[in-house]
Design a protein around this motif. Structure first.
Motif, PDB file in Angstrom:
ATOM      1  N   ASP A   2       0.847  -1.192   0.000  1.00  0.00           N
ATOM      2  CA  ASP A   2       0.000   0.000   0.000  1.00  0.00           C
ATOM      3  C   ASP A   2       0.880   1.238   0.000  1.00  0.00           C
ATOM      4  O   ASP A   2       1.442   1.617   1.020  1.00  0.00           O
ATOM      5  N   THR A   3       0.999   1.874  -1.178  1.00  0.00           N
ATOM      6  CA  THR A   3       1.840   3.064  -1.275  1.00  0.00           C
ATOM      7  C   THR A   3       1.040   4.341  -1.042  1.00  0.00           C
ATOM      8  O   THR A   3       1.566   5.435  -1.213  1.00  0.00           O
ATOM      9  N   ASN A   4      -0.224   4.179  -0.665  1.00  0.00           N
ATOM     10  CA  ASN A   4      -1.056   5.354  -0.408  1.00  0.00           C
ATOM     11  C   ASN A   4      -0.846   5.909   0.991  1.00  0.00           C
ATOM     12  O   ASN A   4      -1.256   7.033   1.277  1.00  0.00           O
ATOM     13  N   LEU A   5      -0.252   5.106   1.867  1.00  0.00           N
ATOM     14  CA  LEU A   5       0.004   5.577   3.219  1.00  0.00           C
ATOM     15  C   LEU A   5       1.093   6.652   3.188  1.00  0.00           C
ATOM     16  O   LEU A   5       2.168   6.452   2.630  1.00  0.00           O
ATOM     17  N   LYS A   6       0.819   7.763   3.823  1.00  0.00           N
ATOM     18  CA  LYS A   6       1.754   8.880   3.826  1.00  0.00           C
ATOM     19  C   LYS A   6       2.865   8.659   4.842  1.00  0.00           C
ATOM     20  O   LYS A   6       2.617   8.242   5.971  1.00  0.00           O
ATOM     21  N   ILE A   7       4.096   8.955   4.430  1.00  0.00           N
ATOM     22  CA  ILE A   7       5.253   8.852   5.313  1.00  0.00           C
ATOM     23  C   ILE A   7       5.625  10.240   5.817  1.00  0.00           C
ATOM     24  O   ILE A   7       5.755  11.177   5.038  1.00  0.00           O
ATOM     25  N   SER A  74       4.014  15.204  16.673  1.00  0.00           N
ATOM     26  CA  SER A  74       2.762  15.925  16.938  1.00  0.00           C
ATOM     27  C   SER A  74       2.435  16.940  15.847  1.00  0.00           C
ATOM     28  O   SER A  74       1.279  17.376  15.737  1.00  0.00           O
ATOM     29  N   LEU A  75       3.414  17.308  15.040  1.00  0.00           N
ATOM     30  CA  LEU A  75       3.209  18.325  14.008  1.00  0.00           C
ATOM     31  C   LEU A  75       3.057  17.728  12.603  1.00  0.00           C
ATOM     32  O   LEU A  75       2.869  18.472  11.644  1.00  0.00           O
ATOM     33  N   THR A  76       3.151  16.419  12.497  1.00  0.00           N
ATOM     34  CA  THR A  76       3.039  15.761  11.196  1.00  0.00           C
ATOM     35  C   THR A  76       1.744  14.962  11.135  1.00  0.00           C
ATOM     36  O   THR A  76       1.084  14.755  12.149  1.00  0.00           O
ATOM     37  N   ASP A  77       1.402  14.498   9.931  1.00  0.00           N
ATOM     38  CA  ASP A  77       0.121  13.793   9.787  1.00  0.00           C
ATOM     39  C   ASP A  77       0.222  12.497   8.992  1.00  0.00           C
ATOM     40  O   ASP A  77      -0.799  11.931   8.592  1.00  0.00           O
ATOM     41  N   GLY A  78       1.428  12.006   8.764  1.00  0.00           N
ATOM     42  CA  GLY A  78       1.576  10.762   8.025  1.00  0.00           C
ATOM     43  C   GLY A  78       1.128   9.556   8.823  1.00  0.00           C
ATOM     44  O   GLY A  78       1.248   9.529  10.049  1.00  0.00           O
ATOM     45  N   GLU A  79       0.630   8.548   8.120  1.00  0.00           N
ATOM     46  CA  GLU A  79       0.250   7.295   8.791  1.00  0.00           C
ATOM     47  C   GLU A  79       1.473   6.484   9.200  1.00  0.00           C
ATOM     48  O   GLU A  79       1.391   5.618  10.065  1.00  0.00           O
ATOM     49  N   ILE A  80       2.615   6.779   8.552  1.00  0.00           N
ATOM     50  CA  ILE A  80       3.869   6.105   8.882  1.00  0.00           C
ATOM     51  C   ILE A  80       4.869   7.147   9.357  1.00  0.00           C
ATOM     52  O   ILE A  80       5.038   8.190   8.730  1.00  0.00           O
ATOM     53  N   LEU A  81       5.531   6.872  10.463  1.00  0.00           N
ATOM     54  CA  LEU A  81       6.550   7.770  11.013  1.00  0.00           C
ATOM     55  C   LEU A  81       7.929   7.180  10.741  1.00  0.00           C
ATOM     56  O   LEU A  81       8.164   5.996  10.989  1.00  0.00           O
ATOM     57  N   PHE A  82       8.823   8.008  10.241  1.00  0.00           N
ATOM     58  CA  PHE A  82      10.167   7.574   9.864  1.00  0.00           C
ATOM     59  C   PHE A  82      11.165   8.519  10.519  1.00  0.00           C
ATOM     60  O   PHE A  82      11.230   9.702  10.186  1.00  0.00           O
ATOM     61  N   PHE A  83      11.933   8.004  11.479  1.00  0.00           N
ATOM     62  CA  PHE A  83      12.860   8.829  12.242  1.00  0.00           C
ATOM     63  C   PHE A  83      14.280   8.641  11.705  1.00  0.00           C
ATOM     64  O   PHE A  83      14.803   7.527  11.666  1.00  0.00           O
ATOM     65  N   VAL A  84      14.898   9.752  11.302  1.00  0.00           N
ATOM     66  CA  VAL A  84      16.196   9.702  10.630  1.00  0.00           C
ATOM     67  C   VAL A  84      17.187  10.625  11.335  1.00  0.00           C
ATOM     68  O   VAL A  84      16.888  11.795  11.581  1.00  0.00           O
ATOM     69  N   SER A  96      10.089   2.718  -0.725  1.00  0.00           N
ATOM     70  CA  SER A  96       9.443   1.497  -1.214  1.00  0.00           C
ATOM     71  C   SER A  96       9.632   0.355  -0.224  1.00  0.00           C
ATOM     72  O   SER A  96       8.730  -0.487  -0.053  1.00  0.00           O
ATOM     73  N   GLU A  97      10.766   0.313   0.457  1.00  0.00           N
ATOM     74  CA  GLU A  97      10.985  -0.708   1.471  1.00  0.00           C
ATOM     75  C   GLU A  97      10.070  -0.490   2.683  1.00  0.00           C
ATOM     76  O   GLU A  97       9.536  -1.444   3.250  1.00  0.00           O
ATOM     77  N   ILE A  98       9.909   0.766   3.066  1.00  0.00           N
ATOM     78  CA  ILE A  98       9.004   1.063   4.175  1.00  0.00           C
ATOM     79  C   ILE A  98       7.582   0.632   3.822  1.00  0.00           C
ATOM     80  O   ILE A  98       6.891  -0.023   4.608  1.00  0.00           O
ATOM     81  N   HIS A  99       7.144   0.984   2.621  1.00  0.00           N
ATOM     82  CA  HIS A  99       5.800   0.607   2.191  1.00  0.00           C
ATOM     83  C   HIS A  99       5.653  -0.914   2.100  1.00  0.00           C
ATOM     84  O   HIS A  99       4.598  -1.463   2.425  1.00  0.00           O
ATOM     85  N   ARG A 100       6.698  -1.597   1.662  1.00  0.00           N
ATOM     86  CA  ARG A 100       6.640  -3.054   1.556  1.00  0.00           C
ATOM     87  C   ARG A 100       6.424  -3.703   2.916  1.00  0.00           C
ATOM     88  O   ARG A 100       5.581  -4.590   3.076  1.00  0.00           O
ATOM     89  N   ILE A 101       7.192  -3.251   3.898  1.00  0.00           N
ATOM     90  CA  ILE A 101       7.116  -3.848   5.228  1.00  0.00           C
ATOM     91  C   ILE A 101       5.803  -3.495   5.929  1.00  0.00           C
ATOM     92  O   ILE A 101       5.113  -4.361   6.471  1.00  0.00           O
ATOM     93  N   ILE A 102       5.445  -2.223   5.911  1.00  0.00           N
ATOM     94  CA  ILE A 102       4.201  -1.817   6.559  1.00  0.00           C
ATOM     95  C   ILE A 102       3.005  -2.379   5.795  1.00  0.00           C
ATOM     96  O   ILE A 102       2.007  -2.811   6.392  1.00  0.00           O
ATOM     97  N   GLY A 103       3.106  -2.410   4.472  1.00  0.00           N
ATOM     98  CA  GLY A 103       2.017  -2.946   3.660  1.00  0.00           C
ATOM     99  C   GLY A 103       1.775  -4.419   3.879  1.00  0.00           C
ATOM    100  O   GLY A 103       0.672  -4.928   3.622  1.00  0.00           O
TER     101      GLY A 103
END
Length: 227
Positions: A2-7, A74-84, A96-103
């Protein structure tokens, strides 16, 4: 997948002026694939001023990486959180790897890690870090931890401690009987902190501090030793 989920990519920074331009250039190709937010922890070297105009940046009300990342969440709205982390560089297929795993129905993951070094010691360090995720379920922040927002909130976010917030998050995930999935892609991270304190000495100190944390030693004591 599911690549529709916002990161939402959240990057805590503190006094990174010397290398921030290189990081900003690196992130340009990723701009359209995620919401990107820098969270400054009280820099005194002009770091946020260098970021402004290229990427959104905010100042955290409280210093400390855990507080910065929680505030950024708290200031973002993505369904997936990515800390870098600021000294990590992403593989081109990171999203694409994030979407693959979460999907696939998993709640959390991280990337394999290698260091920007030819030192055999750093190659061993990277290998052991990847093995630690596979066999102990412990991921560190420089591996680019990502989670679904709902799961992160259910965990209570990062514990607001001066150190070991990523270690604690990993333990919280394990305590729920869940697993951090290791992506089929590699983040490259700077070895600068190892060079500053000496490679072997830094590795030994990190192992000692982790052991102290598992034993329940006061986190303030651990943080002072880390400094």
């Amino acid at each position: 997948m599911d690549t529709n989920l916002k990161i939402s990519m959240i990057l805590p920074v503190y006094n990174e002026a010397e290398q921030i331009e290189e990081l900003l250039d690196h992130l340009e190709p990723f701009r359209g694939g995620a919401q990107i937010l820098f969270v400054d922890g009280g820099s005194t070297d002009g770091t946020p001023e260098r970021i402004k105009g290229r990427f959104p940046v905010v100042s955290s009300p409280q210093s400390g990486r855990a507080n910065q990342m929680n505030y950024g969440t708290s200031l973002t709205d993505g369904e997936i959180l990515f800390f870098v982390h600021a000294d990590s560089r992403l593989p081109m297929n990171a999203f694409s790897e994030i979407h693959r795993i979460i999907g696939a129905g998993h709640q959390a993951g991280c990337f394999r890690i290698q260091f920007d070094s030819r030192s055999p010691l750093m190659k061993i360090c990277g290998f052991m870090s990847n093995q630690r995720v596979l066999y102990r379920g412990i991921a560190f922040g420089d591996q680019g931890i990502f989670l679904t927002r709902n799961y992160f909130e259910a965990l209570g976010g990062f514990l607001p401690v001066p150190l070991m917030e990523d270690y604690q998050l990993s333990m919280d995930i394990k305590a729920r009987g869940d697993q951090i999935l290791l992506a089929n892609a590699t983040i490259t991270t700077s070895e600068r902190r190892f060079l500053k304190g000496g490679r072997l000495r830094t590795m030994a100190r990190m192992q000692r501090l982790q052991h102290m944390y598992r034993r329940g030693v006061d986190i303030k004591v651990i943080a002072n030793l880390y400094k």
